[in-house]
Each structure stands twice: as structure tokens, then as C-alpha cells.
Design an enzyme around this catalytic site. Sequence first.
Site, PDB file in Angstrom:
ATOM      1  CB  SER A 233      -0.920   0.018   1.227  1.00 52.40           C
ATOM      2  OG  SER A 233      -1.697   1.203   1.258  1.00 52.40           O
ATOM      3  CD  GLU A 237       0.365  10.762   6.769  1.00 48.58           C
ATOM      4  OE1 GLU A 237       0.015  10.144   7.786  1.00 48.58           O
ATOM      5  OE2 GLU A 237       0.089  11.947   6.550  1.00 48.58           O
ATOM      6  CB  SER A 238       3.308   6.059   5.327  1.00 45.75           C
ATOM      7  OG  SER A 238       1.950   5.695   5.163  1.00 45.75           O
ATOM      8  CB  VAL A 239       5.874   3.310   1.254  1.00 46.38           C
ATOM      9  CG1 VAL A 239       5.809   2.099   0.329  1.00 46.38           C
ATOM     10  CG2 VAL A 239       5.992   4.581   0.438  1.00 46.38           C
ATOM     11  CB  VAL A 240       2.040  -0.123   4.077  1.00 44.05           C
ATOM     12  CG1 VAL A 240       1.860  -1.314   5.007  1.00 44.05           C
ATOM     13  CG2 VAL A 240       1.507   1.145   4.737  1.00 44.05           C
ATOM     14  CE  LYS A 260       1.304   4.982   8.309  1.00 39.33           C
ATOM     15  NZ  LYS A 260       0.081   5.375   9.053  1.00 39.33           N
ATOM     16  CG  ASP A 376      -7.204  11.433   7.117  1.00 37.46           C
ATOM     17  OD1 ASP A 376      -8.134  11.939   6.450  1.00 37.46           O
ATOM     18  OD2 ASP A 376      -6.223  10.876   6.598  1.00 37.46           O
TER      19      ASP A 376
END
Length: 493
Positions: A233, A237-240, A260, A376
Amino acid sequence: SASVSFAVAPAAPACSLADVMSEQLARHITTVCVCGYTTWGVDLAVPDTASDLMLAQMLQMQFDREYDDQLRREEKKFNGDSKVSISFENYLKVHPYEDSDSSEDEVDWQDTRDDPYRAEKPQTTPRKGFAGKGKNITTKHDEVNCGRKNTARMDKFAPEVHVGDGLGMDLKLSNQVFNSLKQHCYTEQKRSAKLHEKKEHSTAEQAVDPRTRLLMYKMVNSGLLENINGCISTGKESVVFHANGGSLEEQPFPDEVVLKVFKTTLNEFRNRDRYIKDDYRFKERFSKLNPRKIIRLWAEKEMHNLARMKKAEIPCPEVVVLKKHILVMSFIGKDHVPAPKLKDAMLGSEDLKNAYYQVLHMMRQLYQECNLVHADLSEYNMLWHEGKVWLIDVSQSVEPTHPHGLEFLFRDCRNVSTFFQKKGVGEAMNVYDLFNTVTGLHIPVDTEDEAAFIAEIVALEKRNEDHVQKRGKKTFPVTSEDSGPPLQLDADD
């Protein structure tokens, strides 16, 4: 052209001076000179060389070639590696020299001084600064000369700048145009270097920078992780990444975990400072950190928020370990297949109704038990797994005492209410009733004036901020009328 080659016979018979000067031996030597190789005892058909003039010319030709070869060796030895060289070409005996069969004498046309394709250098003024006399005087500031010199100087631009054949076209660039081109090339080089550096030192889409990659390798080598399987995913703001857990100090990890990795690019975080700079838990540290260290603060903030949610038994990922800007959590899914987001889950009417009440209950738990506002919350940050709704992505979550905490909560209520109403859940409340239900407040509802409702929320936040400044404690009023002492909230994780 012919070259002379003499071979020594293995056993040459002795002969007298009269035999050497004989006509027969002269013809034999001539045969060798004409054919280019030595053949003893073989009768060859050769041209008539009875003429003494022809023999003299052939000998003179060979002497001239040997003289030219020696002259070229002297020229090469004299010049050496000097940038300024002299030429003995005018003293050569044989002109032109291209008729030689020797490989040592072959000279490529690109190495000659008479290159027909070489552009002529622009004529420059002498060192004294002017040329000519009287009315025909030309200074170094002459427009034509300056234009030609500027065209020649374009060759010093970067290789990726295609300047074309300006000299061949007799192009004349003014100083203004040349300076603009030079500045443009300099700017482009700096921009290209910055882009390259940014690419090398940033966590991009579905990729990690070298420092992050090294940190992930260390986690595998130390046994924290068995292996890292790949990206599952990506977000703003992040890559998992999915990985198989190992162990930490003989404490086993879950079989499947996620990493994460918060992106080290700052573009996505510049507009998200308000989620953390006014959070009293990190306010003091936020003012002392540089922008890149703030990204680590985001990972730490999500770890603390997940710990609160886990303590209240809200379905969410379990924190395993935090390493700088990499947060390792339990995997919500099975056999490398992540649980679907609520917006993608294929749910029937009963499951949708059940999911709505779960979300409503979790929002109340977040607000009243965990003292948090998701900030959020939407169908994109809720997963459906094993018949339950799981909350994820709480790095931006804040406490209700945050100056914009209630505004964030109202936005969450709008997202949740809109989603379930579109899905056809009849029990879904409108945004105003949902907000009052979650908070326990009783703000008057005017369905035709959302601005007035939000203004009441802002006023409520302002009164709460005044309480915080006066008492120095983290307080939050229970009612909109602010009657009685405000509720004391626990600030510890």
C-alpha cells in the site's frame, strides 16, 4: 608505390667486385625494388630497367622517403606532449605523403591541420585591444566580433545543451542573449542536481531511499524480521511493506507484520504541521527539531495513539517496534492478502448496518476513553476483517483539547455519515446528530446553516483553550454551556 626490402640469404656465395658490378646483378636488384620483396634465383618478368635514369630516380625516391621518415621522427621527438607544436612539413622531400603503404605513415584526416569540416575560429582582436587604422579601426567591443566570440564560447556549455553549428552559420550572439543562455544553463544544472539529490535521499512512491533501505536490511540481519516481501500500500505520507516477523530478545513477533515507512520527502508534511505543533505532547519537541526529524515524530505519535486505542480494546494494528521513521505493526489480513478497505469491501445490508454501529461505537470510545480524535476518519482508513471494522492510520490523531480538535471531529463525522448514507444504511445519522452523539454535547442543530454549527464549535474550542491557559491543565468542557468544572482528562499514554 614500391618499398625496398632486403633479405639475407642463408648462405650467400662469395663473389668478386667485378661480379657485383655486373649488369645481371643490377637487373636482379631492380626486380626486388619494383616488386617489393626479395626473390633469389627466380626469373620474374620485370619492366626494362636498362635506363640509368630510371634507376637513379628510384634510388632518389627511396632516399627521399628515408629522409622524410627521419624528419617526422625528429618532429615528434621535438614536440613531445606540448600543446604548442611545430611542423617540418615544408621540409619534406616527397609531396604528398599519402602514397605510402606503411601503416605507420597513415594519418587520419581528423588529425591533420587541414580539416575541411572544421569550423573557422572567429577572428579576434589582438592583445592591444584594437586592430586597423583610422576609420577602419576595430576594437574588442565591436558588435560583430563580440557576437562571433559569444557563439564560440557556447561550446563550453554543459554537454546536454545542444548548441548546434553556430560557427558554421556565422551566428552572432549579443552579450544579453549569451548571458541569458549561460544563466539558464547554470540554473538547469543546479535544478538537475537538486532533483537527483532529492531522488537519492527521499522515500518515493513504492521505493525507499538508501538510508531507509539500510535500516530495513539491519532489521532483517538482526533477526527482527525474517524477510520483507514487498509493498502492499502507498499513501500520501507513508509506504507500507509486508514482512514476516522474527523475534526481539527471544520475544517472538507475529508471523505477518507490516512496515509503515514514513516518506522522508517533506512536501506532504508541510501542510500537516497543525496536527502536531499544537499537540501538547509534542509541542516542546516540535519547536526544537528540524523538518526531517519531525517525520520521526510522526511515527512516534502514531505509536502512542495506537497504544491508547489498544488499551481501550479498539480493533487496530498492534505496535511491534519503532525504528526511527519505520513503524512495525501487526498485519491486518491473512496469507499475505491485506484486509480490504471499507470502501472496497463487498458487504450486504446487514454487514453495512453492523459496520456502521461499530464505527459509531469506536468513535465514542476514541473520544471519551482514549481522549483522541482520529482527524482523518473515512472509508479509506477503515478495514473490514473477520466481520469487524479496524481503524488504521492514526498518526495525525489529536486530543480534543487541540485548537482544531473539534473541527477535525466534525469533518470525521461528515465523512462517516456521508459514506453510510450513500450505502443505503437507514440508521445512519446526519453529521450534526452524529457529532453530538460522539461528543455528548448538545449544540443546537440547524440543518440549513452548517456555518453556524461550525462557528459554535470554534467558540467551544476557544473557551476550552482559555481554560487550558488559565489552569495550566489539559481540560475539556462537557457541555456547550460550559456549566460547572470541566472534565479532567488524562494526558499520559
